[in-house]
Design an enzyme around this catalytic site. Structure first.
Site, PDB file in Angstrom:
ATOM      1  CB  SER A 130      -0.849  -0.017   1.273  1.00 14.16           C
ATOM      2  OG  SER A 130      -1.452   1.237   1.486  1.00 14.16           O
ATOM      3  CE1 TYR A 154      -3.625  -2.699   5.551  1.00 16.69           C
ATOM      4  CE2 TYR A 154      -3.260  -0.369   5.104  1.00 16.69           C
ATOM      5  CZ  TYR A 154      -3.518  -1.648   4.650  1.00 16.69           C
ATOM      6  OH  TYR A 154      -3.656  -1.885   3.298  1.00 16.69           O
ATOM      7  CE  LYS A 158      -1.374  -4.483   3.340  1.00 16.99           C
ATOM      8  NZ  LYS A 158      -1.723  -5.784   2.741  1.00 16.99           N
ATOM      9  CG  ASP A 300      -7.011  11.741   6.581  1.00 13.67           C
ATOM     10  OD1 ASP A 300      -6.695  10.537   6.563  1.00 13.67           O
ATOM     11  OD2 ASP A 300      -8.164  12.153   6.331  1.00 13.67           O
TER      12      ASP A 300
HETATM   13  P1  NAD Z   1     -10.983  -6.782   1.267  1.00 19.13           P
HETATM   14  O1  NAD Z   1     -11.169  -6.720   2.736  1.00 19.13           O
HETATM   15  O2  NAD Z   1     -12.168  -6.544   0.402  1.00 19.13           O
HETATM   16  O3  NAD Z   1     -10.336  -8.174   0.851  1.00 19.13           O
HETATM   17  C1  NAD Z   1      -9.431  -8.860   1.691  1.00 19.13           C
HETATM   18  C2  NAD Z   1      -9.889 -10.296   1.786  1.00 19.13           C
HETATM   19  O4  NAD Z   1      -8.990 -11.014   2.623  1.00 19.13           O
HETATM   20  C3  NAD Z   1     -11.301 -10.432   2.383  1.00 19.13           C
HETATM   21  O5  NAD Z   1     -12.096 -11.228   1.523  1.00 19.13           O
HETATM   22  C4  NAD Z   1     -11.055 -11.135   3.717  1.00 19.13           C
HETATM   23  O6  NAD Z   1     -12.127 -11.981   4.068  1.00 19.13           O
HETATM   24  C5  NAD Z   1      -9.755 -11.880   3.446  1.00 19.13           C
HETATM   25  N1  NAD Z   1      -8.958 -12.158   4.638  1.00 19.13           N
HETATM   26  C6  NAD Z   1      -8.571 -11.299   5.604  1.00 19.13           C
HETATM   27  N2  NAD Z   1      -7.862 -11.947   6.530  1.00 19.13           N
HETATM   28  C7  NAD Z   1      -7.795 -13.229   6.146  1.00 19.13           C
HETATM   29  C8  NAD Z   1      -7.219 -14.399   6.717  1.00 19.13           C
HETATM   30  N3  NAD Z   1      -6.568 -14.365   7.873  1.00 19.13           N
HETATM   31  N4  NAD Z   1      -7.342 -15.566   6.060  1.00 19.13           N
HETATM   32  C9  NAD Z   1      -8.011 -15.632   4.886  1.00 19.13           C
HETATM   33  N5  NAD Z   1      -8.589 -14.566   4.303  1.00 19.13           N
HETATM   34  C10 NAD Z   1      -8.482 -13.389   4.939  1.00 19.13           C
HETATM   35  O7  NAD Z   1      -9.806  -5.757   0.910  1.00 19.13           O
HETATM   36  P2  NAD Z   1      -9.284  -5.266  -0.510  1.00 19.13           P
HETATM   37  O8  NAD Z   1      -9.618  -3.820  -0.628  1.00 19.13           O
HETATM   38  O9  NAD Z   1      -9.694  -6.204  -1.574  1.00 19.13           O
HETATM   39  O10 NAD Z   1      -7.717  -5.359  -0.254  1.00 19.13           O
HETATM   40  C11 NAD Z   1      -6.945  -6.455  -0.692  1.00 19.13           C
HETATM   41  C12 NAD Z   1      -5.500  -6.240  -0.249  1.00 19.13           C
HETATM   42  O11 NAD Z   1      -5.022  -5.010  -0.783  1.00 19.13           O
HETATM   43  C13 NAD Z   1      -5.326  -6.153   1.268  1.00 19.13           C
HETATM   44  O12 NAD Z   1      -4.140  -6.824   1.613  1.00 19.13           O
HETATM   45  C14 NAD Z   1      -5.185  -4.666   1.508  1.00 19.13           C
HETATM   46  O13 NAD Z   1      -4.414  -4.403   2.666  1.00 19.13           O
HETATM   47  C15 NAD Z   1      -4.480  -4.211   0.247  1.00 19.13           C
HETATM   48  N6  NAD Z   1      -4.707  -2.793  -0.061  1.00 19.13           N
HETATM   49  C16 NAD Z   1      -5.999  -2.333  -0.183  1.00 19.13           C
HETATM   50  C17 NAD Z   1      -6.221  -0.982  -0.427  1.00 19.13           C
HETATM   51  C18 NAD Z   1      -7.625  -0.435  -0.520  1.00 19.13           C
HETATM   52  O14 NAD Z   1      -7.814   0.770  -0.329  1.00 19.13           O
HETATM   53  N7  NAD Z   1      -8.643  -1.248  -0.824  1.00 19.13           N
HETATM   54  C19 NAD Z   1      -5.141  -0.102  -0.584  1.00 19.13           C
HETATM   55  C20 NAD Z   1      -3.851  -0.616  -0.485  1.00 19.13           C
HETATM   56  C21 NAD Z   1      -3.650  -1.967  -0.228  1.00 19.13           C
HETATM   57  N1  UFG Z   2     -12.319  11.646   3.265  1.00 20.87           N
HETATM   58  C1  UFG Z   2     -13.350  12.502   3.633  1.00 20.87           C
HETATM   59  N2  UFG Z   2     -14.482  11.953   4.170  1.00 20.87           N
HETATM   60  C2  UFG Z   2     -14.646  10.614   4.332  1.00 20.87           C
HETATM   61  C3  UFG Z   2     -13.598   9.745   3.945  1.00 20.87           C
HETATM   62  C4  UFG Z   2     -12.450  10.300   3.427  1.00 20.87           C
HETATM   63  O1  UFG Z   2     -13.229  13.707   3.490  1.00 20.87           O
HETATM   64  O2  UFG Z   2     -15.708  10.192   4.837  1.00 20.87           O
HETATM   65  C5  UFG Z   2     -11.103  12.212   2.654  1.00 20.87           C
HETATM   66  C6  UFG Z   2      -9.833  11.920   3.444  1.00 20.87           C
HETATM   67  O3  UFG Z   2      -9.626  12.915   4.413  1.00 20.87           O
HETATM   68  C7  UFG Z   2      -8.786  11.910   2.321  1.00 20.87           C
HETATM   69  C8  UFG Z   2      -9.548  11.380   1.104  1.00 20.87           C
HETATM   70  O4  UFG Z   2     -10.919  11.572   1.404  1.00 20.87           O
HETATM   71  O5  UFG Z   2      -8.379  13.229   2.030  1.00 20.87           O
HETATM   72  C9  UFG Z   2      -9.316   9.893   0.857  1.00 20.87           C
HETATM   73  O6  UFG Z   2      -9.588   9.155   2.047  1.00 20.87           O
HETATM   74  P1  UFG Z   2      -9.701   7.568   2.043  1.00 20.87           P
HETATM   75  O7  UFG Z   2     -10.058   7.161   3.430  1.00 20.87           O
HETATM   76  O8  UFG Z   2     -10.595   7.130   0.942  1.00 20.87           O
HETATM   77  O9  UFG Z   2      -8.246   7.089   1.645  1.00 20.87           O
HETATM   78  P2  UFG Z   2      -6.841   7.303   2.355  1.00 20.87           P
HETATM   79  O10 UFG Z   2      -5.918   7.844   1.321  1.00 20.87           O
HETATM   80  O11 UFG Z   2      -6.962   8.051   3.611  1.00 20.87           O
HETATM   81  O12 UFG Z   2      -6.427   5.806   2.748  1.00 20.87           O
HETATM   82  C10 UFG Z   2      -6.522   4.750   1.814  1.00 20.87           C
HETATM   83  C11 UFG Z   2      -6.704   3.451   2.588  1.00 20.87           C
HETATM   84  C12 UFG Z   2      -5.472   3.154   3.376  1.00 20.87           C
HETATM   85  C13 UFG Z   2      -4.302   3.128   2.453  1.00 20.87           C
HETATM   86  C14 UFG Z   2      -4.196   4.431   1.696  1.00 20.87           C
HETATM   87  C15 UFG Z   2      -3.079   4.367   0.681  1.00 20.87           C
HETATM   88  O13 UFG Z   2      -7.800   3.548   3.476  1.00 20.87           O
HETATM   89  O14 UFG Z   2      -5.590   1.904   3.971  1.00 20.87           O
HETATM   90  O15 UFG Z   2      -5.415   4.682   1.004  1.00 20.87           O
HETATM   91  O16 UFG Z   2      -3.242   3.261  -0.145  1.00 20.87           O
HETATM   92  F1  UFG Z   2      -3.198   2.937   3.174  1.00 20.87           F
END
Ligand code: NAD
Ligand code: UFG
Length: 342
Positions: A130, A154, A158, A300
Site C-alpha cells: 500500500s 496496518y 505491510k 490524514d
Molecule cells: P478486502 O477486505 O475486500 O479483501 C481482503 C480479503 O482477505 C477479504 O475477503 C477477507 O475476508 C480476506 N482475509 C482477511 N484476513 C484473512 C485471513 N486471515 N485468512 C483468509 N482470508 C483473509 O480488501 P481489498 O480492498 O480487496 O484489499 C486487498 C489487499 O489489498 C489487502 O491486503 C489490503 O491491505 C491491500 N490494499 C488495499 C487498499 C484499498 O484501499 N482497498 C489499498 C492498499 C492496499
Molecule cells: N475523506 C473525507 N471523508 C470521508 C472519507 C475520506 O473527506 O468520509 C477524505 C480523506 O480525508 C482523504 C480522502 O478523502 O483526504 C481519501 O480518504 P480515504 O479514506 O478514501 O483514503 P486514504 O488515502 O486516507 O487511505 C486509503 C486506505 C489506506 C491506504 C491508503 C493508501 O484507506 O488503507 O489509502 O493506499 F493505506
C-alpha cells in the site's frame, strides 16, 4: 507480447474487493483460480458473481491464513504455479485499536503462506502492499525509492511483510516476488455485478459518497478544507480496480522474466481532491451529494499520488480509466446493488 501459458493461481483474499476483480482478469486470461479466504470481510456471493461475469468456474477453499495446516493442504491439493496475496485486514483505525490482531493476521498469515509456498517449491508471489508505507511523503509524485515510514499498525504490518519478503529473496534468489504498492483503489466491474461492499459504514471516500448517493447515509463529512492543496481538501490518486487487477497480470508476466524482488507503485499518477471526487460522483449519479466540512481526520495527509513511470517502464502497465469512469462504475454497482452483496 505473447500470452503467458495458462497457470493455476492461488488468490488469497480472493473473495474481497480487489481479489474478485483480479480473479475475473485471471479467468478471462484462461488461468485456473483457487481462492483461499476466511470471508471475514467478504461474502461468498462475490465468488458467484465472478463466475457469472466470466462464465468460468473457480475453486474456493474457505480457510484462514493463520491456520498453517489448511494452507499446506491447499498446496497439496492444487498444482499452484503462483500466488496473488490479497488476504489481510486493512482498516487503519481498527489496526490502531487492535495492533496484535493486525500483526497476527497480516504478518503471521503471510509467514504461513510463504512457508507453505517454500515447502511446495512455489516461489512466485505478488503481494498487495500500500502507498500507506510512504507515510506523509516529502514530495509528490512519490517514487518507489521514497523513504518508507508507516504511521499506524496496518501500515507497519505491510512494511514488515515487505521486509520479510526482501529477506526471503536475499536468502533464496530463486524467488520471484512482486510487491505492488496500491494508491486508492475505487470503482467496480463494468457489469455492475461486482464492487466494493464494506462492512458497516465505509471508512473510505468513494464508497462513502456512493452510500450517500443511494440514500443509505445522509451526508458526507469532508475531513478538513484547510490543507495546502488547491481547494484545501485532501488529494489522492484514485485508481480503477479493474486497471489495478490488470496490473497483477502484468506483474505475473514480469516475474516470468526471471527471479527477482521488485517493488512498483500502482496508481494513475493523477491526484484529485475530495471536492473534485464529489463533483465527479454527482455527475455520474446525476444527483447532488450533500456534504459538511468537519475537522481533519487524525493521521490524514494533504496529498498523495504516485510516480507511475517504473510500472510503465518495467511492467508495461498504466491505468487506462479516469475519475469519471471510476465514479460511473462505482455508481452502476451501488445503484444495482444498494445493499452490496446483501
Ligand atoms: P478486502 O477486505 O475486500 O479483501 C481482503 C480479503 O482477505 C477479504 O475477503 C477477507 O475476508 C480476506 N482475509 C482477511 N484476513 C484473512 C485471513 N486471515 N485468512 C483468509 N482470508 C483473509 O480488501 P481489498 O480492498 O480487496 O484489499 C486487498 C489487499 O489489498 C489487502 O491486503 C489490503 O491491505 C491491500 N490494499 C488495499 C487498499 C484499498 O484501499 N482497498 C489499498 C492498499 C492496499
Ligand atoms: N475523506 C473525507 N471523508 C470521508 C472519507 C475520506 O473527506 O468520509 C477524505 C480523506 O480525508 C482523504 C480522502 O478523502 O483526504 C481519501 O480518504 P480515504 O479514506 O478514501 O483514503 P486514504 O488515502 O486516507 O487511505 C486509503 C486506505 C489506506 C491506504 C491508503 C493508501 O484507506 O488503507 O489509502 O493506499 F493505506
Amino acid at each position: 507480447m505473447a500470452a503467458s501459458a495458462p497457470r493455476t493461481v492461488l488468490v488469497t483474499g480472493g473473495a474481497g474487493f480487489i481479489g474478485t476483480h483480479a480473479s475475473v482478469e485471471l479467468l478471462n486470461a484462461g488461468d485456473t483460480v483457487v481462492v483461499f479466504d476466511n470471508l471475514c470481510n467478504s461474502s461468498i456471493k462475490s465468488l458467484a458473481a465472478v463466475q457469472r461475469v466470466t462464465n468460468r468456474g473457480l475453486n474456493f477453499v474457505e480457510g484462514d491464513l493463520r491456520d498453517a495446516a489448511s494452507l499446506q493442504d491447499v498446496f497439496d491439493r492444487y498444482p499452484i504455479d503462483a500466488v496473488l496475496h490479497f488476504g489481510g485486514l486493512k482498516a487503519v483505525g481498527e489496526s490502531v485499536e487492535k495492533p496484535l490482531l493486525y500483526y497476527d493476521n497480516n504478518v503471521s498469515g503471510t509467514l504461513n503462506l510463504v512457508s507453505a509456498m517454500a515447502a511446495h517449491q512455489v516461489k512466485t508471489l505478488v503481494f498487495s502492499s500500500s502507498a500507506t508505507v510512504y507515510g506523509d511523503p516529502d514530495q509528490v509524485p512519490i517514487t518507489e525509492s521514497a523513504p518508507t515510514r508507516a504511521t499506524n499498525a496496518y501500515g507497519r504490518s505491510k512494511l514488515m511483510i515487505e521486509e520479510m519478503l526482501r529477506d526471503l529473496y536475499a536468502a533464496d534468489p530463486q524467488w520471484r516476488i512482486s510487491v505492488l504498492r496500491y494508491f486508492n483503489p475505487v470503482g467496480a466491474h463494468a457489469s455492475g455485478e461486482l464492487g466494493e461492499d464494506p462492512c458497516g459504514a465505509p471508512n473510505n471516500l468513494l464508497p462513502y459518497i456512493a452510500q450517500v448517493a443511494i440514500g443509505r447515509l445522509p451526508y458526507l463529512r469532508v475531513f478538513g478544507n484547510d490543507y495546502p492543496t488547491d481547494d484545501g481538501t485532501g488529494v489522492r490518486d484514485y485508481v480503477h480496480v479493474v486497471d489495478l487487477a490488470r496490473g497483477h497480470l502484468a506483474a505475473l508476466k514480469y516475474l516470468d522474466t526471471g527471479p527477482q524482488f521488485a517493488v512498483h507503485n500502482l496508481g494513475t499518477g493523477q491526484g484529485y481532491s475530495v471536492m473534485e471526487a464529489i463533483r465527479a460522483f454527482e455527475t455520474a449519479a446525476d444527483k447532488p451529494i450533500p456534504f459538511k466540512v468537519v475537522a481533519r481526520r487524525d493521521g490524514d495527509i494533504a496529498a498523495c499520488y504516485a510516480d507511475t513511470s517504473k510500472a510503465l517502464r518495467e511492467l508495461g502497465w498504466q491505468a487506462s480509466m479516469n475519475l469519471a469512469q471510476m465514479c460511473r462504475d462505482a455508481w452502476h454497482w451501488q445503484s444495482r446493488h444498494p445493499n452490496g452483496f446483501g
